[in-house]
Design a protein around this motif. Structure first.
Motif, short mmCIF file in Angstrom:
data_model
loop_
_atom_site.label_atom_id
_atom_site.label_comp_id
_atom_site.label_asym_id
_atom_site.label_seq_id
_atom_site.Cartn_x
_atom_site.Cartn_y
_atom_site.Cartn_z
N ARG A 92 0.84 -1.19 0.00
CA ARG A 92 0.00 0.00 0.00
C ARG A 92 0.88 1.24 0.00
N ALA A 143 -4.43 0.72 -1.39
CA ALA A 143 -3.79 -0.57 -1.67
C ALA A 143 -3.29 -0.58 -3.10
N ARG A 199 -6.98 -5.00 -0.62
CA ARG A 199 -7.75 -4.10 0.23
C ARG A 199 -8.47 -4.89 1.32
#
Length: 419
Positions: A334, A396, A402
């Motif tokens: 991320r 992300a 995610r």
């Protein structure tokens, strides 16, 4: 203090006329010396005058008698005026001393503190009325007694004895705090000061000590109550903030976290760290973040979403905050962008509306576009208060990475169990 006059508007002066003090021995010696000198001069001069102007044994005898009576009369008058002058001078000194003593007595009576005077052996010489109130002992009971005998039952004679010894060594002690224990177990606090007293003979060693005790029990109690009140208010604010945290987290499906600054996650790799001072720098920073997102592996839509979310935080930090700063972190899965400023923050009562109501804006809440952030970011971390605001948005790099919102997972589990 209300009602107090400035020093320039009102001033009280105590003027004491100074007299040169003469010991009784010196005064008596001076009078005797004058008498002797006059007698010697009179005998020498008067005998020569009689011999020069008077002849005959009978006349000389009469002249000697007259001379003697004249000497007695003159010296008597002279002694009268010499003694009168010394007595009048002594009377003026005594009158001045009485005036000073009356003034000091009035000042002591008006003093809001207890004053205790001791000699060099630690025996009490003077007892202020407020000291009587502290110990519940009259002046007749304590004069000539020691500090231990008088203040021992209250539990702070050791502290006063230490102050006495320090002052007797020539030191001046101020703002020492001592605690007294009352007969019913209540505790009183006193601000204690001590200073040496020197006699006329010199300043090599003090002849006594003055100790001043000022009751600060009510002030300490007020300070404690104020501190407790402040703590209760702080606890109430923290409780309110915790409530808002849980409400916001639940309503946003665990997407927005209201936290303290140290709770915001930080990645090791920092790829951008720069101040943002104006709208032009805000635009440039947004473009850099977009490029960083694309280089890290975000899709074109993902990079645009990240730019939009960060742009809302940047614009408001520059417009309403102070010393806005932007930092970008990468951890492989991320990308995190942190926008911090030192503005006034969002008031706790404005947090729900600021975060959850589209278009909500106040001067205090700074009108941050959390609606856009919630739509474009995967996770949002918010810390706000009087010291400033920190907003960190996360995206992300791979959509499948995610995290699923907790409330969605709970609903899904309940649905599967029901079926």
């Amino acid at each position: 203090m209300r009602g107090a006059l400035p020093l320039g508007d009102a001033e009280m002066k105590l003027t004491i006329q100074e007299f040169q003090l003469v010991s009784p021995k010196a005064s008596a010696f001076r009078v005797a010396l004058i008498y002797v000198l006059l007698g010697v001069l009179w005998i020498l001069l008067s005998d020569k005058l009689v011999s020069a102007f008077v002849s005959g044994e009978v006349l000389i005898t009469k002249a000697q008698t007259a001379k003697g009576w004249f000497y007695v009369a003159v010296t008597g008058v002279l002694l009268y005026f010499l003694i009168l002058r010394d007595m009048e001078r002594q009377a003026r000194i005594e009158a001045e001393l009485r005036k000073v003593n009356e003034t000091l007595t009035a000042l002591l009576k008006a003093c809001p503190s207890a004053v205790v005077a001791l000699n060099s052996e630690g025996k009490i010489l003077m007892w202020h009325p407020l000291a009587e109130k502290i110990t519940n002992r009259s002046e007749n009971e304590v004069l000539g007694a020691s500090l231990e005998a008088v203040f021992g039952p209250l539990g702070f004679s050791a502290e006063l004895d230490s102050l006495f010894k320090q002052a007797l060594s020539g030191r001046v002690i101020t703002d020492a705090e001592v605690l007294a224990r009352g007969p019913e177990g209540q505790t009183s606090a006193y601000n204690a000061s001590a200073a040496p007293v020197y006699s006329e003979g010199g300043r090599e060693r003090p002849s006594g000590v003055v100790i001043v005790l000022h009751d600060i029990t009510e002030r300490r109690r007020s300070e404690l109550e104020l501190a407790q009140l402040n703590q209760r208010l702080l606890d109430a604010e923290q409780q309110k903030k915790r409530f808002y945290r849980e409400v916001i987290r639940a309503v946003t499906n665990g997407k927005l976290h209201l936290v303290e600054p140290h709770e915001i996650p930080t990645s090791v790799e920092k790829v951008l760290d720069e101040p943002v001072r104006n709208a032009e720098e805000c635009t440039l920073t947004r473009r850099r973040i977009r490029e960083i997102g694309l280089q890290a592996g975000l899709t074109l839509d993902g990079a645009s979403d990240l730019e939009s979310a960060v742009g809302e935080a940047l614009v408001n930090a520059v417009k309403h905050g102070v010393d806005a700063h932007c930092t970008v972190f990468l951890d492989g899965e991320r990308i995190s962008v942190r926008v911090a400023d030192r503005g006034r923050g969002i008031r706790p009562e404005d947090l729900p509306a600021s975060v959850l109501r589209p278009g909500f804006s106040t001067t205090v809440s700074m009108g941050m576009g959390y609606t856009i952030m919630l739509e474009t970011a995967d996770q949002i971390w918010l810390s706000t208060g009087p010291e400033g605001t920190i907003v960190q948005v996360e995206k992300a790099i791979k959509p499948e990475a995610r995290p699923e919102p907790p409330i969605n997972a709970a609903i899904r589990r309940l649905w599967s169990q029901a079926n």
